[in-house]
Design an enzyme around this catalytic site. Structure first.
Site, short mmCIF file in Angstrom:
data_model
loop_
_atom_site.label_atom_id
_atom_site.label_comp_id
_atom_site.label_asym_id
_atom_site.label_seq_id
_atom_site.Cartn_x
_atom_site.Cartn_y
_atom_site.Cartn_z
N ASN A 251 0.80 -1.23 0.00
CA ASN A 251 0.00 0.00 0.00
C ASN A 251 0.83 1.28 0.00
O ASN A 251 0.33 2.33 -0.40
CB ASN A 251 -1.02 -0.01 1.14
CG ASN A 251 -0.38 -0.10 2.50
OD1 ASN A 251 0.80 -0.42 2.61
ND2 ASN A 251 -1.14 0.18 3.54
N TYR A 252 2.09 1.19 0.46
CA TYR A 252 3.01 2.34 0.36
C TYR A 252 4.36 1.79 -0.10
O TYR A 252 5.34 1.82 0.66
CB TYR A 252 3.19 3.03 1.71
CG TYR A 252 2.04 3.89 2.17
CD1 TYR A 252 2.07 5.28 1.97
CD2 TYR A 252 0.95 3.35 2.82
CE1 TYR A 252 1.02 6.08 2.40
CE2 TYR A 252 -0.10 4.14 3.25
CZ TYR A 252 -0.06 5.50 3.03
OH TYR A 252 -1.10 6.30 3.48
N LYS B 159 13.39 -5.97 -0.58
CA LYS B 159 12.50 -6.91 -1.29
C LYS B 159 11.15 -6.20 -1.35
O LYS B 159 10.41 -6.16 -0.37
CB LYS B 159 12.47 -8.23 -0.53
CG LYS B 159 11.25 -9.12 -0.63
CD LYS B 159 10.77 -9.49 -1.99
CE LYS B 159 9.36 -10.08 -1.88
NZ LYS B 159 8.39 -9.34 -2.68
N GLU C 76 5.95 -3.87 11.62
CA GLU C 76 4.74 -3.04 11.64
C GLU C 76 3.68 -3.85 10.92
O GLU C 76 3.72 -4.00 9.71
CB GLU C 76 4.99 -1.71 10.94
CG GLU C 76 5.97 -0.80 11.67
CD GLU C 76 5.49 -0.35 13.03
OE1 GLU C 76 4.28 -0.42 13.32
OE2 GLU C 76 6.35 0.04 13.84
N CYS D 2 -2.97 0.64 7.05
CA CYS D 2 -2.95 -0.07 8.33
C CYS D 2 -3.59 0.81 9.39
O CYS D 2 -4.19 0.32 10.34
CB CYS D 2 -1.53 -0.42 8.72
SG CYS D 2 -0.47 0.99 8.84
N GLU E 255 -9.66 -7.41 9.88
CA GLU E 255 -9.24 -6.21 9.15
C GLU E 255 -9.63 -6.36 7.68
O GLU E 255 -9.03 -7.17 6.97
CB GLU E 255 -7.71 -6.16 9.28
CG GLU E 255 -7.05 -4.96 8.72
CD GLU E 255 -5.52 -5.09 8.75
OE1 GLU E 255 -4.98 -6.20 8.70
OE2 GLU E 255 -4.88 -4.04 8.78
N1 LIG Z 1 1.49 -1.45 10.65
C1 LIG Z 1 1.85 -0.92 9.49
O1 LIG Z 1 2.65 -0.01 9.42
C2 LIG Z 1 1.28 -1.45 8.22
C3 LIG Z 1 0.67 -2.67 8.14
N2 LIG Z 1 0.18 -3.12 6.95
C4 LIG Z 1 -0.50 -4.41 6.92
O2 LIG Z 1 -0.10 -5.12 5.76
C5 LIG Z 1 -1.16 -5.88 5.23
C6 LIG Z 1 -1.37 -5.57 3.77
O3 LIG Z 1 -0.16 -5.49 3.09
P1 LIG Z 1 0.38 -6.72 2.23
O4 LIG Z 1 1.43 -6.19 1.32
O5 LIG Z 1 -0.76 -7.45 1.62
O6 LIG Z 1 1.02 -7.62 3.37
P2 LIG Z 1 1.81 -8.99 3.25
O7 LIG Z 1 2.18 -9.38 4.61
O8 LIG Z 1 1.07 -9.94 2.39
O9 LIG Z 1 3.12 -8.62 2.41
C7 LIG Z 1 4.05 -7.69 2.91
C8 LIG Z 1 5.39 -7.94 2.26
O10 LIG Z 1 5.89 -9.22 2.65
C9 LIG Z 1 6.28 -9.95 1.49
N3 LIG Z 1 6.19 -11.38 1.79
C10 LIG Z 1 5.19 -12.24 1.54
N4 LIG Z 1 5.50 -13.47 2.00
C11 LIG Z 1 6.72 -13.38 2.57
C12 LIG Z 1 7.58 -14.28 3.25
N5 LIG Z 1 7.26 -15.56 3.44
N6 LIG Z 1 8.74 -13.83 3.71
C13 LIG Z 1 9.10 -12.54 3.55
N7 LIG Z 1 8.34 -11.63 2.91
C14 LIG Z 1 7.17 -12.04 2.44
C15 LIG Z 1 5.36 -9.45 0.41
O11 LIG Z 1 5.87 -9.75 -0.86
P3 LIG Z 1 4.88 -10.17 -2.07
O12 LIG Z 1 4.07 -8.97 -2.38
O13 LIG Z 1 5.79 -10.56 -3.15
O14 LIG Z 1 4.03 -11.30 -1.58
C16 LIG Z 1 5.36 -7.97 0.73
O15 LIG Z 1 6.53 -7.37 0.26
C17 LIG Z 1 -2.36 -5.51 6.08
O16 LIG Z 1 -2.56 -6.49 7.06
C18 LIG Z 1 -1.93 -4.22 6.75
O17 LIG Z 1 -2.56 -3.92 7.94
C19 LIG Z 1 0.28 -2.40 5.84
C20 LIG Z 1 0.88 -1.18 5.86
C21 LIG Z 1 1.39 -0.60 7.05
O1 LIG Z 2 0.63 1.48 5.57
C1 LIG Z 2 -0.06 2.26 6.15
O2 LIG Z 2 -1.23 2.12 6.24
C2 LIG Z 2 0.64 3.46 6.62
O3 LIG Z 2 1.61 3.15 7.53
C3 LIG Z 2 -0.30 4.51 7.03
O4 LIG Z 2 0.30 5.70 6.81
P1 LIG Z 2 -0.59 7.03 6.95
O5 LIG Z 2 -1.37 6.84 8.20
O6 LIG Z 2 0.37 8.13 7.05
O7 LIG Z 2 -1.47 7.06 5.75
#
Ligand SMILES: NC(=O)C1=CN([C@@H]2O[C@H](COP(=O)(O)OP(=O)(O)OC[C@H]3O[C@@H](n4cnc5c(N)ncnc54)[C@H](OP(=O)(O)O)[C@@H]3O)[C@@H](O)[C@H]2O)C=CC1
Ligand SMILES: O=C(O)[C@H](O)COP(=O)(O)O
Length: 497
Positions: free
Chosen positions: A170-171, A193, A265, A299, A392
């Site tokens: 998402n970012y 990665k 995170e 998130c 979520e």
């Molecule tokens: N707390 C925070 O700051 C944030 C939390 N999030 C959370 O992230 C989720 C959505 O994002 P999303 O990208 O779908 O999350 P994912 O956990 O599916 O993926 C995150 C990253 O991990 C990689 N990945 C996947 N499998 C593995 C593995 N086995 N080992 C290492 N890396 C791996 C993905 O690569 P690939 O795409 O190639 O699968 C991607 O780069 C939501 O739950 C959201 O709440 C999102 C943003 C901010």
């Molecule tokens: O991935 C997310 O959702 C971000 O960490 C949120 O960032 P923002 O609250 O500044 O949009």
């Protein structure tokens, strides 16, 4: 345009985007590529290399070597290079934003904002790093009982080594640089990665660092599906620190990783508690902004509204009036609500909505979906037995739970396995502080929706929402360790006044 002009070399003859290793753009020996599906058209828009384990090994080896000389590079020079990368990134905001529109359906204006914000983050990090890494500590031994002043202790912050950065879709630019910049200013090397959806935007961003003139091997970017190369990367013995943002994958990584610092995170179920004395116009505006910006794929999105029954009708009415005004459509048209990132994500959201429908939630709008595009939906009268009360959605659907006491709201918030952020709306600052203290979340916003930014604020999740704290200063500190040198004097020595 993406992959052209100064970015031409990051793409091979077949149009597949190269990976970045040892200061060069390369095609993988695997001969395989990974498609990136445009969420709007649902067809392949870009392709990236499917890197092999051997390529990962080479990248980690060169990252280890490059880090040794980078750690000897003066802080001001590291900062200078970071400032240069920030300027180049901002200069090329248009093609990078275009990738965000095509890969993750981010609304056009928000996509530009993400790139500009990332440039600002890099520059701030360079400045902050120069200040906080330029300072150490000096301790004397006689403050501890039984000691004379025979020992002078000097502490400084030193790099960890190779930092593995894994941001979410998402970012893909901002949450990548929020790991890259602190790692580099602190004297570490970086292996990035990127998420598959968002990888091309990330590769463009990495090229801006390349153009800035960072040493070979210091920064690399390995592409491929996380499910295929993720474990190999996160369990690699050459990696000294993992900074991860994403979903449950992070919990699994933290169980598999070695004895190295982890910055995690993860997900959230940010609650918005609205009291009887709240400014309901302000609350409604924030519920809509917090719940529906980037179609709820943040998130920090508001993911459950906990409103006092006595003001619930009014609040729901105000929120509905604003939801009605949200534009729905293509990210290119800068619509408020755009297609969610994947079809499986849309299916998951639909599953939550149907579960709530079956269990009797009130739909304030008609549920509507076309492909990955889901129209914004407010679900009223949600009860704790519905999945959407706890899970979520990461989409434009928002549950409202009516509460009869503040305690009930706090209880719901704290019963979640997540603990990222939360917010409370009230005109009574004393109540707000008490509620903030009682909420088991990393941050509580008073009278505003949850947000990570500004990027120098501490940002952390409790429970399943994470390990450690982000934010520029905290990330720099997290990506260093303390080194101590003790000078032992032959006799006690006291500084005279
Ligand atoms: N707390 C925070 O700051 C944030 C939390 N999030 C959370 O992230 C989720 C959505 O994002 P999303 O990208 O779908 O999350 P994912 O956990 O599916 O993926 C995150 C990253 O991990 C990689 N990945 C996947 N499998 C593995 C593995 N086995 N080992 C290492 N890396 C791996 C993905 O690569 P690939 O795409 O190639 O699968 C991607 O780069 C939501 O739950 C959201 O709440 C999102 C943003 C901010
Ligand atoms: O991935 C997310 O959702 C971000 O960490 C949120 O960032 P923002 O609250 O500044 O949009």
């Amino acid at each position: 345009m993406a992959g052209s002009g100064v970015f031409a070399e990051i793409r091979d003859g077949d149009g597949v985007f190269r990976y970045y290793s040892d200061g060069e753009w390369k095609a993988s020996a695997s001969g395989k590529s990974v498609p990136i599906i445009n969420p709007t058209t649902r067809s392949t828009h870009f392709k990236v290399q499917a890197c092999t384990q051997e390529e990962v090994n080479k990248i980690v080896e060169s990252a280890k070597a490059a880090q040794k000389s980078w750690a000897k590079t003066p802080l001001w020079k590291r900062a200078e290079l970071l400032h240069r990368a920030a300027a180049i990134l901002k200069e090329h905001k248009a093609p990078i934003a275009e990738c965000l529109v095509k890969e993750i359906a981010k609304p056009a204006k928000d996509a530009v904002t993400e790139v500009v914000r990332s440039g600002d983050l890099i520059s701030y990090c360079a400045e902050e790093g120069v200040r906080i890494l330029g300072e150490g500590k000096f301790l004397v031994s006689d403050s501890f009982p039984g000691n004379e002043r025979t020992k002078y202790c000097l502490t400084s912050k030193i790099p960890l080594g190779v930092v593995l950065a894994i941001p979410p879709f998402n970012y893909p630019v901002n949450l990548a640089v929020s790991k890259i910049a602190p790692a580099l200013i602190a004297g570490n090397s970086i292996v990035l990665k990127p998420p598959t959806q968002g990888a091309v935007a990330a590769l463009h961003m990495v090229h801006c660092f390349h153009l800035a003139g960072f040493p070979r091997g210091l920064i690399s970017c390995v592409t491929g599906k996380g499910s295929e190369i993720g474990d190999f990367l996160t369990m690699h013995p050459g990696v000294s620190c993992i900074s991860f943002t994403g979903g449950d994958t992070g919990v699994a990584i933290s169980k598999k990783a070695g004895m190295i610092p982890l910055q995690m995170e993860l997900g959230g179920k940010d609650a918005c508690i609205i009291l009887e004395d709240a400014d309901l116009d302000l609350a409604a505006a924030n519920v809509v902004k917090g719940g529906f910006s980037y179609s709820g794929q943040r998130c920090t999105a508001v993911k459950v509204v906990l409103v006092m029954e006595s003001v619930a009708d009014k609040l729901v009415e105000k929120v509905n009036a604003k939801v009605q005004k949200l534009t729905v459509g293509a990210p290119e048209d800068d619509c408020d609500i755009t297609p969610v990132v994947t079809e499986s994500s849309a299916n998951f959201i639909e599953g939550l909505v149907m579960d709530a429908k079956q269990k009797g939630a009130t739909f304030c709008q008609e549920y509507r979906r076309e492909g990955n595009l889901i129209w914004p939906l407010l679900l009223d009268h949600v009860r704790p037995d519905m999945r959407i009360a706890w899970e979520e959605p990461f989409g434009p659907v928002l549950p409202v739970i009516r509460i009869n006491s503040v305690e009930e709201g706090i209880h719901h918030c704290n019963a979640s396995n997540f603990g990222l952020q939360g917010c409370v709306f009230t005109r009574d600052i004393n109540k707000a502080i008490l509620i903030s203290d009682a909420m088991e979340t990393g941050t509580v916003q008073i009278n505003s929706a949850p947000a990570r930014g500004p990027d120098h604020f501490p940002f952390q999740g409790l429970k399943d929402s994470g390990i450690g704290s982000q934010g520029i200063t905290n990330s720099i500190n997290m990506m260093t360790k303390i080194k101590t040198t003790v000078i032992n004097l032959p006799a006690p020595s006291y500084t005279m006044g």
